[in-house]
Design an enzyme around this catalytic site. Structure first.
Site, short mmCIF file in Angstrom:
data_model
loop_
_atom_site.label_atom_id
_atom_site.label_comp_id
_atom_site.label_asym_id
_atom_site.label_seq_id
_atom_site.Cartn_x
_atom_site.Cartn_y
_atom_site.Cartn_z
N LYS A 99 -13.91 -17.73 23.16
CA LYS A 99 -12.99 -17.86 22.33
C LYS A 99 -12.93 -17.73 21.17
O LYS A 99 -12.03 -17.56 20.28
CB LYS A 99 -12.17 -19.16 22.82
CG LYS A 99 -11.74 -20.28 21.64
CD LYS A 99 -11.55 -21.67 23.16
CE LYS A 99 -12.65 -22.83 23.56
NZ LYS A 99 -12.75 -23.11 21.79
N ARG A 127 -6.37 -29.77 23.31
CA ARG A 127 -7.51 -30.07 24.06
C ARG A 127 -6.72 -31.48 25.15
O ARG A 127 -7.57 -30.82 26.68
CB ARG A 127 -8.81 -30.79 23.54
CG ARG A 127 -9.99 -29.11 23.88
CD ARG A 127 -11.11 -29.50 22.87
NE ARG A 127 -12.07 -28.48 23.40
CZ ARG A 127 -12.84 -28.10 22.32
NH1 ARG A 127 -12.70 -27.80 21.03
NH2 ARG A 127 -14.63 -27.18 22.98
N ARG A 173 -24.22 -17.85 30.26
CA ARG A 173 -23.67 -17.49 28.88
C ARG A 173 -24.22 -18.13 27.48
O ARG A 173 -24.36 -18.27 26.72
CB ARG A 173 -21.96 -16.80 28.57
CG ARG A 173 -21.88 -15.36 29.14
CD ARG A 173 -20.57 -15.62 28.55
NE ARG A 173 -19.56 -14.58 29.13
CZ ARG A 173 -18.44 -14.64 29.12
NH1 ARG A 173 -17.86 -15.38 27.91
NH2 ARG A 173 -17.30 -13.56 29.62
N ARG A 208 -27.61 -25.37 17.65
CA ARG A 208 -26.02 -26.34 18.15
C ARG A 208 -26.41 -27.86 19.39
O ARG A 208 -27.12 -27.45 19.95
CB ARG A 208 -24.94 -25.88 18.86
CG ARG A 208 -23.82 -25.07 17.53
CD ARG A 208 -22.82 -24.48 18.34
NE ARG A 208 -22.26 -25.56 19.65
CZ ARG A 208 -20.82 -25.48 20.00
NH1 ARG A 208 -20.10 -24.75 19.26
NH2 ARG A 208 -20.04 -26.28 21.02
N ARG A 245 -19.61 -30.51 29.37
CA ARG A 245 -18.96 -29.63 28.55
C ARG A 245 -17.41 -29.36 29.91
O ARG A 245 -15.86 -28.95 29.61
CB ARG A 245 -18.91 -28.92 27.12
CG ARG A 245 -18.81 -30.06 26.32
CD ARG A 245 -20.19 -29.50 25.32
NE ARG A 245 -20.08 -28.27 24.70
CZ ARG A 245 -20.33 -26.73 24.11
NH1 ARG A 245 -21.85 -27.30 24.25
NH2 ARG A 245 -19.28 -25.93 23.16
P1 AMP Z 1 -15.83 -26.26 19.78
O1 AMP Z 1 -16.73 -25.92 18.84
O2 AMP Z 1 -14.45 -26.03 20.38
O3 AMP Z 1 -17.19 -25.96 21.40
O4 AMP Z 1 -16.09 -27.96 19.76
C1 AMP Z 1 -17.09 -28.43 20.22
C2 AMP Z 1 -17.49 -30.16 19.97
O5 AMP Z 1 -16.34 -30.68 19.08
C3 AMP Z 1 -16.17 -30.48 21.45
O6 AMP Z 1 -17.60 -30.01 22.19
C4 AMP Z 1 -15.74 -32.21 20.66
O7 AMP Z 1 -16.65 -32.55 21.25
C5 AMP Z 1 -15.46 -31.85 19.22
N1 AMP Z 1 -14.24 -31.01 18.86
C6 AMP Z 1 -13.50 -29.53 19.04
N2 AMP Z 1 -12.23 -29.64 18.99
C7 AMP Z 1 -11.68 -31.01 19.48
C8 AMP Z 1 -10.05 -31.76 19.79
N3 AMP Z 1 -9.52 -31.32 19.47
N4 AMP Z 1 -10.44 -32.47 20.79
C9 AMP Z 1 -11.48 -33.52 21.07
N5 AMP Z 1 -12.14 -33.57 19.92
C10 AMP Z 1 -12.89 -31.70 20.09
#
Ligand code: AMP
Length: 189
Positions: free
Chosen positions: A14, A88, A124, A134, A145
């Site tokens: 995404k 989310r 992946r 990360r 996750r």
């Molecule tokens: P992402 O890069 O979108 O996978 O986000 C990495 C991490 O950031 C997630 O695993 C959450 O810990 C935090 N995070 C990102 N977006 C949100 C959201 N909308 N609500 C809560 N936590 C978020």
């Protein structure tokens, strides 16, 4: 003005698709994950709060995330946007509606990337972990996750279907093929 959000399980690509999509519509790419990571890197108060949750693969509390998105959406470059990684949770869906109402805007479409094979996604992401740097890209956290997505975020698909703005797109295959499918949807809006 075009206002979109893109969602999909972790590893569905995404983030990559959101960047291309933002370019396509000439809008801002707003990734809550990226904003959190920037804050972690800069050791801000927000970053210190977010890090504990992110490292464990958990969601950052809604009040922190919502306030951050409200600020970002009110910036002048965010008239057209692609939201990536927000909302989310069902509460974040309501909050986004409130924020958009405050600025007199509404969503034009929600792109949901569909990848049924969870194991493919996990593999992946394990591969991506070799280069991503990360802290949340360990196998255990990756699997967690996926579970958090199923428990909290998968429920957003029917919500946006009810709103009549959901577009499900096959997220399997080459990046360019997925981008072309998304492009066809966006052109039809
Ligand atoms: P992402 O890069 O979108 O996978 O986000 C990495 C991490 O950031 C997630 O695993 C959450 O810990 C935090 N995070 C990102 N977006 C949100 C959201 N909308 N609500 C809560 N936590 C978020």
């Amino acid at each position: 003005m075009t206002r979109l959000l893109i969602m999909g399980p972790p590893g569905a690509g995404k983030g990559t698709q959101a960047v291309g999509l933002a370019e396509r519509i000439g809008g801002a790419h707003i990734s809550t994950g990226d904003i959190f990571r920037e804050n972690v890197a800069n050791e801000t108060e927000l970053g210190k709060t977010a890090k504990k949750y992110m490292d464990a693969g958990q969601y950052v509390p809604d009040e922190v995330t919502n306030a951050m998105v409200r600020d970002r959406l009110k910036q002048p470059d965010a008239e057209s946007f692609v939201l990536d990684g927000y909302p989310r949770t069902a509460d974040q869906v309501d909050e986004l509606d409130t924020i958009l109402a405050e600025i007199g805007a509404k969503l034009d479409g929600v792109i949901a990337l569909v990848v049924e094979d969870r194991e493919e996604l996990v593999q992946r992401m394990i591969k991506r972990a070799e280069t991503s740097g990360r802290a949340d890209d360990t196998e255990e956290v990756i699997r967690h996750r996926q579970d958090v997505y199923d428990e909290e975020t998968a429920a957003l698909v029917p919500i946006y279907r009810d709103h009549g703005i959901l577009h499900e797109v096959d997220g399997t295959g080459a990046i360019d093929d997925v981008a072309a499918r998304i492009g066809a949807v966006v052109d039809s809006l």
